[in-house]
Design a protein around this motif. Sequence first.
Motif, PDB file in Angstrom:
ATOM      1  N   SER A   1       0.851  -1.192   0.000  1.00 36.62           N
ATOM      2  CA  SER A   1       0.000   0.000   0.000  1.00 36.62           C
ATOM      3  C   SER A   1       0.884   1.237   0.000  1.00 36.62           C
ATOM      4  O   SER A   1       1.868   1.297   0.746  1.00 36.62           O
ATOM      5  CB  SER A   1      -0.917   0.020   1.228  1.00 36.62           C
ATOM      6  N   PHE A   2       0.524   2.215  -0.820  1.00 39.08           N
ATOM      7  CA  PHE A   2       1.284   3.459  -0.862  1.00 39.08           C
ATOM      8  C   PHE A   2       0.473   4.532  -1.594  1.00 39.08           C
ATOM      9  O   PHE A   2      -0.576   4.246  -2.182  1.00 39.08           O
ATOM     10  CB  PHE A   2       2.649   3.260  -1.556  1.00 39.08           C
ATOM     11  N   ARG A   3       0.982   5.736  -1.529  1.00 37.67           N
ATOM     12  CA  ARG A   3       0.360   6.881  -2.210  1.00 37.67           C
ATOM     13  C   ARG A   3       1.076   7.086  -3.537  1.00 37.67           C
ATOM     14  O   ARG A   3       2.298   7.043  -3.611  1.00 37.67           O
ATOM     15  CB  ARG A   3       0.490   8.131  -1.338  1.00 37.67           C
ATOM     16  N   VAL A   4       0.317   7.297  -4.597  1.00 32.74           N
ATOM     17  CA  VAL A   4       0.922   7.502  -5.904  1.00 32.74           C
ATOM     18  C   VAL A   4       0.324   8.760  -6.531  1.00 32.74           C
ATOM     19  O   VAL A   4      -0.868   9.044  -6.358  1.00 32.74           O
ATOM     20  CB  VAL A   4       0.704   6.269  -6.825  1.00 32.74           C
ATOM     21  N   SER A   5       1.163   9.528  -7.197  1.00 30.73           N
ATOM     22  CA  SER A   5       0.679  10.770  -7.801  1.00 30.73           C
ATOM     23  C   SER A   5       1.367  11.025  -9.130  1.00 30.73           C
ATOM     24  O   SER A   5       2.524  10.632  -9.328  1.00 30.73           O
ATOM     25  CB  SER A   5       0.916  11.961  -6.858  1.00 30.73           C
ATOM     26  N   SER A   6       0.645  11.656 -10.019  1.00 34.49           N
ATOM     27  CA  SER A   6       1.229  12.074 -11.290  1.00 34.49           C
ATOM     28  C   SER A   6       1.956  13.401 -11.073  1.00 34.49           C
ATOM     29  O   SER A   6       2.013  13.922  -9.956  1.00 34.49           O
ATOM     30  CB  SER A   6       0.128  12.219 -12.350  1.00 34.49           C
ATOM     31  N   GLY A   7       2.516  13.963 -12.131  1.00 37.90           N
ATOM     32  CA  GLY A   7       3.256  15.214 -12.010  1.00 37.90           C
ATOM     33  C   GLY A   7       2.374  16.445 -12.193  1.00 37.90           C
ATOM     34  O   GLY A   7       1.382  16.429 -12.937  1.00 37.90           O
ATOM     35  N   HIS A   8       2.747  17.520 -11.522  1.00 39.39           N
ATOM     36  CA  HIS A   8       2.057  18.814 -11.656  1.00 39.39           C
ATOM     37  C   HIS A   8       2.492  19.463 -12.968  1.00 39.39           C
ATOM     38  O   HIS A   8       3.651  19.389 -13.361  1.00 39.39           O
ATOM     39  CB  HIS A   8       2.435  19.709 -10.473  1.00 39.39           C
ATOM     40  N   GLY A   9       1.546  20.097 -13.643  1.00 44.79           N
ATOM     41  CA  GLY A   9       1.880  20.797 -14.879  1.00 44.79           C
ATOM     42  C   GLY A   9       2.729  22.034 -14.610  1.00 44.79           C
ATOM     43  O   GLY A   9       2.529  22.735 -13.608  1.00 44.79           O
ATOM     44  N   GLY A  10       3.712  22.284 -15.488  1.00 47.76           N
ATOM     45  CA  GLY A  10       4.560  23.462 -15.323  1.00 47.76           C
ATOM     46  C   GLY A  10       3.816  24.749 -15.674  1.00 47.76           C
ATOM     47  O   GLY A  10       2.891  24.755 -16.493  1.00 47.76           O
TER      48      GLY A  10
END
Length: 346
Positions: free
Chosen positions: A7-16
């Motif tokens: 189990s873990f937290r996953v995130s995509s990248g923030h737009g520049g």
Amino acid sequence: MFIDSASFRVSSGHGGAGAVSFRREKHVILGGPDGGDGGDGGDVYFIVDNNSHTLAAYKGKRSLSAKNGEAGQGSRMNGKKGESLELIVPPGTAVYDADTNELLCDLTEQGQRVLFLKGGKGGLGNIHFKNSVNQAPEYAQKGLPEEVKNVRLELKLIADVGLVGFPNVGKSTLISVVSNAKPQIANYEFTTLTPKLGQVAVDEYNGFVMADIPGIIEGASDGRGLGIKFLKHIERTKILLYMIDLANYRDLKEQFNTLRAEVKKFSPELFSRDYAVALTRIDACDDVSKIADFIAHLGLNGDISYKQDIYEFDANKPYFVLPISSLSGENINELKFSLLELLKRK
């Protein structure tokens, strides 16, 4: 180490962010806006790889994320797209939302590539906002935020035949004899602590995959012993082979009825799968009459073995009841061919 959940937290990248910039060069009068766009944030992908066998790579991970997109710059230079995050998992991995327990994706095929989270879109630079009214816009867009999920990965092994039985009834011995698996074998209960897969070669052209899981005891579906932790590993199997020990202190009917009840409590769908029964350690049995009694208890006809006609198969009954000995090899070939016949019916 065999790790079958994480189990873990996953995130995509923030737009520049887009850039606010104006062309400033000698001999260039009123150059105007030239701010570039921000780069898109990195995406998150799940990729299935047969060379991966456990979820050990994610043990102890708290958070994983793709890279953010870079900000735009002057001279119409766009920011670099953020690097995507690729999560490599073995076949049979299910991805759940850790907050709602919703199944988000089921990853079963080699090479399967699933876009899980989309990176935030990069913001537009001020060059896009120039018009006849506003010749020198001093603003640009911020990048869009990333997507975030708390996930739980569950590995459920993919096999054709799943072995089900009490501890120390010969499951590991059988899989070591009929396949290329090399499990630990000893004369005490709970020798098998992790699931094992073995490739069974029936003849030159046919074979199947067999899965051995730790022994099941009464109450396994409620969390007793190791059963509930590993019962999930036979959820994907096409057929079940119940291993009943002729030399066990438990009665044959008690073993069979308990195993069937635990499987049904764990998963009615798994309980409804086609199944067969192997009576192990026939070489150590001094009273074969109890085999006939057991077959009669199941409402079947036979003395020390039973087998259905494959063309008139009744899924409510075992395809066969066969006494075997992994030590002496008695009926082992017949067991393999009979399991293959049942699998070909699928």
